[in-house]
Design an enzyme around this catalytic site. Structure first.
Site, short mmCIF file in Angstrom:
data_model
loop_
_atom_site.label_atom_id
_atom_site.label_comp_id
_atom_site.label_asym_id
_atom_site.label_seq_id
_atom_site.Cartn_x
_atom_site.Cartn_y
_atom_site.Cartn_z
N LEU A 55 10.02 -21.00 -4.59
CA LEU A 55 9.07 -20.09 -3.92
C LEU A 55 7.70 -20.14 -4.61
CD1 LEU A 55 8.79 -17.41 -2.01
CD2 LEU A 55 9.05 -16.22 -4.16
N ARG A 61 -4.80 -1.58 9.06
CA ARG A 61 -6.07 -2.31 8.86
C ARG A 61 -5.82 -3.39 7.82
NH1 ARG A 61 -7.53 3.06 6.99
NH2 ARG A 61 -7.13 3.28 4.76
N ASP A 80 0.84 -1.21 0.00
CA ASP A 80 0.00 0.00 0.00
C ASP A 80 0.87 1.26 0.00
OD1 ASP A 80 -2.38 1.39 0.02
OD2 ASP A 80 -2.59 1.35 2.21
N GLY A 81 0.30 2.33 -0.57
CA GLY A 81 0.96 3.63 -0.52
C GLY A 81 1.53 4.10 -1.85
N SER A 84 -8.15 -4.23 5.31
CA SER A 84 -8.75 -3.91 4.01
C SER A 84 -9.21 -5.17 3.27
CB SER A 84 -7.77 -3.09 3.15
OG SER A 84 -7.42 -1.90 3.80
N HIS A 125 2.31 3.26 -9.02
CA HIS A 125 2.00 1.85 -9.27
C HIS A 125 3.14 1.19 -10.07
CE1 HIS A 125 -1.86 2.36 -7.47
NE2 HIS A 125 -2.36 3.11 -8.43
N ARG A 149 0.09 7.71 -2.78
CA ARG A 149 0.65 8.79 -1.96
C ARG A 149 2.12 9.02 -2.26
NH1 ARG A 149 -1.55 6.39 3.47
NH2 ARG A 149 -2.00 4.67 2.03
N TRP A 150 2.83 7.93 -2.56
CA TRP A 150 4.25 8.06 -2.91
C TRP A 150 4.39 8.97 -4.13
CZ3 TRP A 150 7.15 7.19 -7.24
CH2 TRP A 150 8.54 7.09 -7.08
N ARG A 199 -12.36 2.80 -7.71
CA ARG A 199 -11.46 3.92 -8.09
C ARG A 199 -11.86 4.47 -9.46
NH1 ARG A 199 -5.56 2.67 -5.51
NH2 ARG A 199 -6.39 2.07 -3.48
N SER A 201 -11.16 -6.48 -4.27
CA SER A 201 -12.50 -6.49 -4.86
C SER A 201 -13.15 -5.11 -4.71
CB SER A 201 -13.36 -7.58 -4.22
OG SER A 201 -13.26 -7.53 -2.81
C1 IPE Z 1 -5.52 -2.53 -0.03
O1 IPE Z 1 -5.19 -1.20 -0.16
C2 IPE Z 1 -5.50 -3.20 -1.38
C3 IPE Z 1 -4.19 -3.35 -2.00
C4 IPE Z 1 -3.05 -3.00 -1.48
C5 IPE Z 1 -4.20 -3.98 -3.29
P1 IPE Z 1 -6.29 -0.05 -0.32
O2 IPE Z 1 -5.53 1.20 -0.55
O3 IPE Z 1 -7.29 -0.42 -1.36
O4 IPE Z 1 -7.00 -0.07 1.10
P2 IPE Z 1 -7.85 1.08 1.83
O5 IPE Z 1 -8.91 1.53 0.88
O6 IPE Z 1 -6.91 2.19 2.17
O7 IPE Z 1 -8.38 0.40 3.05
C1 IPE Z 2 -1.66 0.25 -3.34
O1 IPE Z 2 -1.42 1.61 -3.40
C2 IPE Z 2 -2.00 -0.33 -4.69
C3 IPE Z 2 -3.42 -0.65 -4.88
C4 IPE Z 2 -4.35 -0.54 -3.98
C5 IPE Z 2 -3.82 -1.11 -6.20
P1 IPE Z 2 -2.61 2.67 -3.37
O2 IPE Z 2 -3.03 2.95 -4.77
O3 IPE Z 2 -3.69 2.25 -2.47
O4 IPE Z 2 -1.86 3.92 -2.80
P2 IPE Z 2 -2.45 4.94 -1.71
O5 IPE Z 2 -2.85 4.13 -0.52
O6 IPE Z 2 -3.59 5.65 -2.35
O7 IPE Z 2 -1.30 5.85 -1.40
MG MG Z 3 -4.07 2.49 -0.51
#
Ligand code: IPE
Ligand code: IPE
Ligand code: MG
Length: 264
Positions: A143, A206, A32-33, A208, A49, A36-37, A83, A78
């Site tokens: 793996l 969390r 995740d992130g 998620s 991504h 924001r990165w 988005r 799911s």
């Molecule tokens: C969880 O991240 C799903 C993946 C990393 C693929 P999200 O960014 O979708 O989760 P929420 O919406 O912050 O809980």
């Molecule tokens: C995780 O990064 C990748 C996916 C959920 C597909 P995010 O796209 O959720 O990145 P943030 O959480 O918005 O920074």
């Molecule tokens: Mg996210």
């Protein structure tokens, strides 16, 4: 009760690596992130991504080198269909790119690829690519890389419940004979051990909708780092944190049972 930090401390330079006996067999990762990165750098989210895919490649190599047997990565939930259409389409494009570009290389390194998540509502070409990734690597013995795509734990539990209900109606299974193992075997993760360690990046604490059944006794490490910045050092930090955890699975640790005997 012993409490442990939920956030792994940064590993000091030169700190000893965890011994292989304390390594997790199965690591699950919520990557995740990315968005924001990218935003923090004035870049479009898709750039985050793309860098995230690079971090995933590095993680697979690092996990393999350290002797991890199973690695499950959350790549699209799911709920991620909520988005904007443009981002969803870019994420599907990245998955296509990853499967076409990386599976041959993964296979050459003896990696077995498995995909979990709902398949029946995916575009046809993606369904075919996922099947191809699994069949072409099925015989590999190194793996196991489990990619959670279009995955949600609630959806997985719903599908498993439907499978078991159909068996009961068909007279193949009696309700009174049902055990936890029946549900475990009806999940997408059938045959895989539960994760020992869960890592989530980006500072969110969390699940998620990730692996809710399988994570019942998993050790969790939440890191503030954004996924594109996750590297082998961050993995080692999480492994050190894991090696300090005392797992009890509802029972008593050796130390506690000795203590109980002495004071009884
Ligand atoms: C969880 O991240 C799903 C993946 C990393 C693929 P999200 O960014 O979708 O989760 P929420 O919406 O912050 O809980
Ligand atoms: C995780 O990064 C990748 C996916 C959920 C597909 P995010 O796209 O959720 O990145 P943030 O959480 O918005 O920074
Ligand atoms: Mg996210």
């Amino acid at each position: 009760m012993t409490s442990h930090p939920t956030t792994a401390p940064a590993m000091a330079h030169g700190e000893a690596q965890p011994s292989p006996s304390h390594l997790p067999i199965h690591i699950a990762v919520i990557m995740d992130g990315n968005g924001r990165w990218a935003t923090a750098r004035g870049l479009p989210r898709i750039e985050g991504h793309r860098r995230g895919v690079e971090a995933l490649r590095n993680l697979v190599r690092a996990a393999d080198t350290r002797g991890i047997r199973y690695l499950t990565v959350y790549s699209f939930s799911s709920e991620n269909w909520r988005r904007p259409a443009e981002e969803v389409s870019e994420l599907l494009g990245l998955l296509r790119f990853f499967i076409r570009q990386d599976v041959a290389d993964l296979s050459a390194r003896n990696v077995c690829v498995r995909i979990i998540g709902r398949r029946d509502d995916l575009p046809d070409d993606i369904g075919a690519l996922l099947r191809e990734a699994e069949t072409s690597t099925a015989q590999n013995t190194g793996l196991t890389l489990i990619i959670a795509f279009n995955y949600g734990a609630r959806d997985e539990l719903l599908r498993a419940t439907q499978t078991l209900a159909a068996r009961i109606i068909a007279g193949d299974l009696a309700i009174s004979d049902m055990t936890e193992q029946h549900l475990t075997d009806a999940l997408d993760t059938a045959g895989l051990p539960d994760p020992d360690l869960l890592i989530r990046t980006s500072g969110e604490v969390r699940l998620s909708n990730f692996l809710m059944w399988q994570l019942a006794y998993t050790e969790m490490v939440f890191l503030p780092v954004a996924w594109p910045d996750f590297d082998a050092d961050a993995l080692d930090g999480a492994l050190v944190e894991f090696s300090h955890r005392q797992r009890r699975f509802g029972g008593l640790s050796l130390d506690t049972s000795i203590q109980t005997k002495v004071t009884a």
